[in-house]
Scaffold this motif. Sequence first.
Motif, mmCIF file in Angstrom:
data_model
loop_
_atom_site.group_PDB
_atom_site.id
_atom_site.type_symbol
_atom_site.label_atom_id
_atom_site.label_comp_id
_atom_site.label_asym_id
_atom_site.label_seq_id
_atom_site.Cartn_x
_atom_site.Cartn_y
_atom_site.Cartn_z
ATOM 1 N N GLN A 87 -45.470 12.115 -92.371
ATOM 2 C CA GLN A 87 -45.392 13.369 -91.613
ATOM 3 C C GLN A 87 -44.770 13.112 -90.245
ATOM 4 N N ASP A 88 -45.182 12.033 -89.601
ATOM 5 C CA ASP A 88 -44.628 11.717 -88.279
ATOM 6 C C ASP A 88 -43.129 11.443 -88.375
ATOM 7 N N THR A 90 -41.061 12.559 -90.649
ATOM 8 C CA THR A 90 -40.376 13.816 -90.976
ATOM 9 C C THR A 90 -40.207 14.675 -89.724
ATOM 10 N N ILE A 162 -44.012 23.944 -88.937
ATOM 11 C CA ILE A 162 -44.793 22.703 -88.896
ATOM 12 C C ILE A 162 -45.673 22.675 -87.645
#
Length: 320
Positions: A87-88, A90, A162
């Motif tokens: 996630q980081d 991305t 996000i």
Amino acid sequence: MLSNVERAGQAILKQIANQTNRLNRIFPMSHFRTWVGELLNLDKELSNSDLQIILVHLSRDKASISYDSQTIKFKEAGQSVSLLSEQDRTISSLKSIIIDLTAQIEELSARIATLSAKAQRSLDSKDRTSALAALRSKKLHETALTHRSDTLAQVEEVYNKIGQAADQLTIVRTMEASAKVLQNLHTEMGGVAQVDDIIEDLRDEMSKVDEISSALEAGSQANHDIDQNAVHEEFEYMEKKSKMKAEEAQALATHKKLDVADDFNRPDQDSKPKVCASSDPPINLMEEGVQALKGLSLDSDGSCNENRIVEREPDTVAES
């Protein structure tokens, strides 16, 4: 050199401390280099060696970041450093795309403005070929600008979603922690039955306080009655004393009136004495004056009221 690195690390951490959003704590490596250079007001771009020294200082000495060759993540306040997740990475890629597209759009906008000015100059100079070429190039750049703008809008929408999801996650975690806190507090309270017992005990103790207050008020009322009796006795004494003073003042005033009358009827040595006319036989002058005082009453102007006073010679008496 160590002091410079320490000052740079403090300035970076101070700036990051103001960022509450999780996304604002993640940086692409290229953007982090530019951001640090602007923050420290450097005249030139930060070198690779200087960048590595700052990264090691923040990671090893301050335990504030985790990073790799493409992504840097600062820890959140009150938490320990965690490893980089997909996630980081991305989020870092999306931020890198947004930064690159923004730069491309600015460059295309400047190029379109230049071509438009060139076409106008060529038209003014009657150079039809150059003017058409500039306009064709301008149209190509405008098409590219449109595509870049659309792509940027899509990427920014994803990035904002996000960010919204990250905020919602923080809220949900906070609510979950709050629910656990409430559950622990309810356990400590012992449930509804325990609360009812506490309230009942509280009411009993409050009723005792009211009873004590009533008893104290009754005692205070008795003391108040005794004080009232004493006040009435003192008032009667003062009233009698005032009456006695008034009688003494009245007696003194009467005595003064008699003195004034005596002074008024006493004959002067250089004047003729005054006596009241009467049909009685001649009597001694002293006895006549005493008899006159007994029936004398004075008017406001000092003259005789009932017995008229007339002048007479010292050696004469009133005739019948």
